[in-house]
Design an enzyme around this catalytic site. Structure first.
Site, PDB file in Angstrom:
ATOM      1  N   THR A 246       0.822  -1.212   0.000  1.00 63.77           N
ATOM      2  CA  THR A 246       0.000   0.000   0.000  1.00 63.77           C
ATOM      3  C   THR A 246       0.858   1.266   0.000  1.00 63.77           C
ATOM      4  O   THR A 246       1.948   1.267   0.555  1.00 63.77           O
ATOM      5  CB  THR A 246      -0.882  -0.035   1.265  1.00 63.77           C
ATOM      6  OG1 THR A 246      -1.783  -1.111   1.112  1.00 63.77           O
ATOM      7  CG2 THR A 246      -1.625   1.246   1.505  1.00 63.77           C
TER       8      THR A 246
ATOM      9  N   GLY B  31      -0.377  -2.260   6.365  1.00 63.39           N
ATOM     10  CA  GLY B  31      -0.221  -3.478   7.162  1.00 63.39           C
ATOM     11  C   GLY B  31      -1.442  -4.351   7.037  1.00 63.39           C
ATOM     12  O   GLY B  31      -2.238  -4.208   6.093  1.00 63.39           O
TER      13      GLY B  31
ATOM     14  N   GLY C 125      -4.718  -5.124   7.240  1.00 68.70           N
ATOM     15  CA  GLY C 125      -5.845  -4.208   7.352  1.00 68.70           C
ATOM     16  C   GLY C 125      -6.887  -4.567   8.389  1.00 68.70           C
ATOM     17  O   GLY C 125      -7.449  -3.687   9.047  1.00 68.70           O
TER      18      GLY C 125
ATOM     19  N   ARG D 252     -13.781  -8.077  -0.499  1.00 71.71           N
ATOM     20  CA  ARG D 252     -13.003  -7.698   0.703  1.00 71.71           C
ATOM     21  C   ARG D 252     -12.451  -6.263   0.577  1.00 71.71           C
ATOM     22  O   ARG D 252     -11.884  -5.881  -0.433  1.00 71.71           O
ATOM     23  CB  ARG D 252     -11.849  -8.677   0.889  1.00 71.71           C
ATOM     24  CG  ARG D 252     -11.007  -8.433   2.155  1.00 71.71           C
ATOM     25  CD  ARG D 252      -9.791  -7.561   1.896  1.00 71.71           C
ATOM     26  NE  ARG D 252      -8.989  -7.368   3.106  1.00 71.71           N
ATOM     27  CZ  ARG D 252      -7.949  -6.543   3.178  1.00 71.71           C
ATOM     28  NH1 ARG D 252      -7.591  -5.840   2.130  1.00 71.71           N
ATOM     29  NH2 ARG D 252      -7.283  -6.405   4.299  1.00 71.71           N
ATOM     30  N   VAL D 253     -12.632  -5.482   1.616  1.00 73.19           N
ATOM     31  CA  VAL D 253     -12.111  -4.119   1.672  1.00 73.19           C
ATOM     32  C   VAL D 253     -11.223  -4.024   2.904  1.00 73.19           C
ATOM     33  O   VAL D 253     -11.572  -4.555   3.964  1.00 73.19           O
ATOM     34  CB  VAL D 253     -13.267  -3.087   1.755  1.00 73.19           C
ATOM     35  CG1 VAL D 253     -12.734  -1.685   2.003  1.00 73.19           C
ATOM     36  CG2 VAL D 253     -14.109  -3.119   0.476  1.00 73.19           C
ATOM     37  N   GLY D 254     -10.087  -3.368   2.781  1.00 76.55           N
ATOM     38  CA  GLY D 254      -9.166  -3.238   3.916  1.00 76.55           C
ATOM     39  C   GLY D 254      -9.357  -1.937   4.670  1.00 76.55           C
ATOM     40  O   GLY D 254     -10.396  -1.280   4.577  1.00 76.55           O
ATOM     41  N   ASP D 255      -8.325  -1.568   5.413  1.00 75.73           N
ATOM     42  CA  ASP D 255      -8.402  -0.373   6.257  1.00 75.73           C
ATOM     43  C   ASP D 255      -8.181   0.926   5.485  1.00 75.73           C
ATOM     44  O   ASP D 255      -8.645   1.991   5.910  1.00 75.73           O
ATOM     45  CB  ASP D 255      -7.339  -0.455   7.364  1.00 75.73           C
ATOM     46  CG  ASP D 255      -5.928  -0.576   6.782  1.00 75.73           C
ATOM     47  OD1 ASP D 255      -5.732  -1.409   5.872  1.00 75.73           O
ATOM     48  OD2 ASP D 255      -5.027   0.162   7.222  1.00 75.73           O
TER      49      ASP D 255
HETATM   50  N1  ASP Z   1      -3.587  -2.308   4.636  1.00 75.19           N
HETATM   51  C1  ASP Z   1      -3.811  -2.878   3.318  1.00 75.19           C
HETATM   52  C2  ASP Z   1      -5.043  -3.745   3.334  1.00 75.19           C
HETATM   53  O1  ASP Z   1      -5.236  -4.468   4.297  1.00 75.19           O
HETATM   54  C3  ASP Z   1      -2.674  -3.708   2.840  1.00 75.19           C
HETATM   55  C4  ASP Z   1      -1.355  -3.005   2.792  1.00 75.19           C
HETATM   56  O2  ASP Z   1      -1.064  -2.173   3.646  1.00 75.19           O
HETATM   57  O3  ASP Z   1      -0.588  -3.314   1.868  1.00 75.19           O
HETATM   58  O4  ASP Z   1      -5.767  -3.735   2.367  1.00 75.19           O
END
Ligand code: ASP
Length: 324
Positions: free
Chosen positions: A188, A240, A242, A216-219
């Site tokens: 990210t 990180g 998520g 799926r959606v992350g943070d």
């Molecule tokens: N935080 C991102 C997610 O979980 C992944 C990343 O930081 O690369 O989608």
């Protein structure tokens, strides 16, 4: 003539955290990553020096990182289970807590530009999927064919992840553990800035996790989890695992720790990442800046692609303990 004293400027960026050790990338790759970080930092620094808003700077810098296939965002986004790309992005302005975000969008060249348009041209904060793409078309944003987002390395990661039947966080080299923690790199990208007027802003963009499914959606696009900005406290962009950053509401938690405990940015950022999140099992890191121009870049993983500048010095780092 103006004798108004300008606020100190600062800009920090990240290109993901994870198991990045000196043996895991070769010298040439390392140089490419360093260049991929240095160039947006240099541009962002110049913009801040001539008085451009922190908000415009973080969007511009993140768009540059999205255009670089090395990072898991925009062009270099990881593949979903069905071989597509679903991207998430968010931007937030510290002067008024205005925010814009998109989740699970495909084909858009620069999702961070779309997040910005959500903030500026819609009455909403978060748009998802087909609706967000329709909004992008209405706004005239450039779309790209699937080939633009194809990188052989990411495709190999998908095949590897599918072979072992797992969802992986970016370019895992040997699969990592079932928990998703252990051998990962999180690619990210993000930027936080403080401009000459003391305004803060944060932006984050990602392709999420290799082999992800079910929307799926992350943070990253969730305000308060992966992205946050408020002039009174700080601007934050996370990278990180998520699911942990969401459950620990990490980006806002840093702002709250500063607001309620009144302790320095770096101390609170270290506490959040190196103690709170690490004890919870949440691997990753963040970048943060406040309106004094102080910067923090803590991570609890092996490494984090990162860099910062205060207008005089400019530093790029990859591994632990090396920010030079
Ligand atoms: N935080 C991102 C997610 O979980 C992944 C990343 O930081 O690369 O989608």
């Amino acid at each position: 003539m103006s004798n108004q004293i300008e606020n100190p400027i600062a800009l920090a960026i990240h290109g993901g955290a994870g198991t990045i050790t000196q043996g895991s990338i070769n010298r040439e790759e390392e140089e490419e990553y360093r260049r991929g970080l240095r160039e947006p930092l240099e541009e962002g620094k110049k913009m801040l020096q001539v008085g451009v808003d922190a908000f415009d700077v973080v969007v511009h810098v993140v768009a540059m990182l999205e255009d670089n296939p090395l990072f898991n965002a925009g062009r270099g986004s990881v593949f979903t289970n069905s071989g597509t790309h679903e991207m998430d992005a968010a931007v937030m302005r510290g002067s008024d807590r205005a925010a814009g975000a998109v989740a699970g969008v495909s084909g858009i060249r620069n999702p961070i530009e779309l997040a910005r348009l959500v903030l500026e041209k819609s009455e909403h904060v978060l748009l998802a999927g087909a609706g967000a793409e329709e909004f992008a078309r209405e706004m005239g944003l450039p779309f790209e064919e699937a080939a633009y987002f194809h990188t052989d390395q990411r495709y190999a990661q998908l095949l590897e992840a599918q072979k072992v039947g797992r969802v992986q966080l970016d370019h895992t080299e040997n699969g990592g553990e079932e928990t998703g923690v252990g051998e990962e790199k999180f690619g990210t990208v993000g930027a936080v800035a403080c401009d000459v007027r003391g305004n803060l802003a944060a932006a984050t963009s990602t392709g999420g996790m290799t082999n992800k499914r079910w929307g799926r959606v992350g943070d990253s696009p969730l305000i308060g989890a992966g992205t946050w900005a408020d002039n009174r406290t700080c601007a934050v962009s996370c990278t990180g695992h998520g699911e942990y950053f969401m459950r620990w509401v990490a980006a806002y938690d840093l702002a709250a720790l500063i607001e309620y405990r009144g302790l320095p940015l770096e101390e609170m950022a270290n506490y959040l990442v190196k103690i709170k999140l690490r004890e919870a099992g949440g691997e990753g890191g963040l970048i943060a800046v406040n309106r004094q121009g102080e910067v923090a870049l803590p991570f609890n993983s092996e490494g984090m692609y990162r860099g910062w500048t205060d207008g005089t010095d400019l530093h790029v780092g990859i591994y632990r303990d090396l920010l030079g």
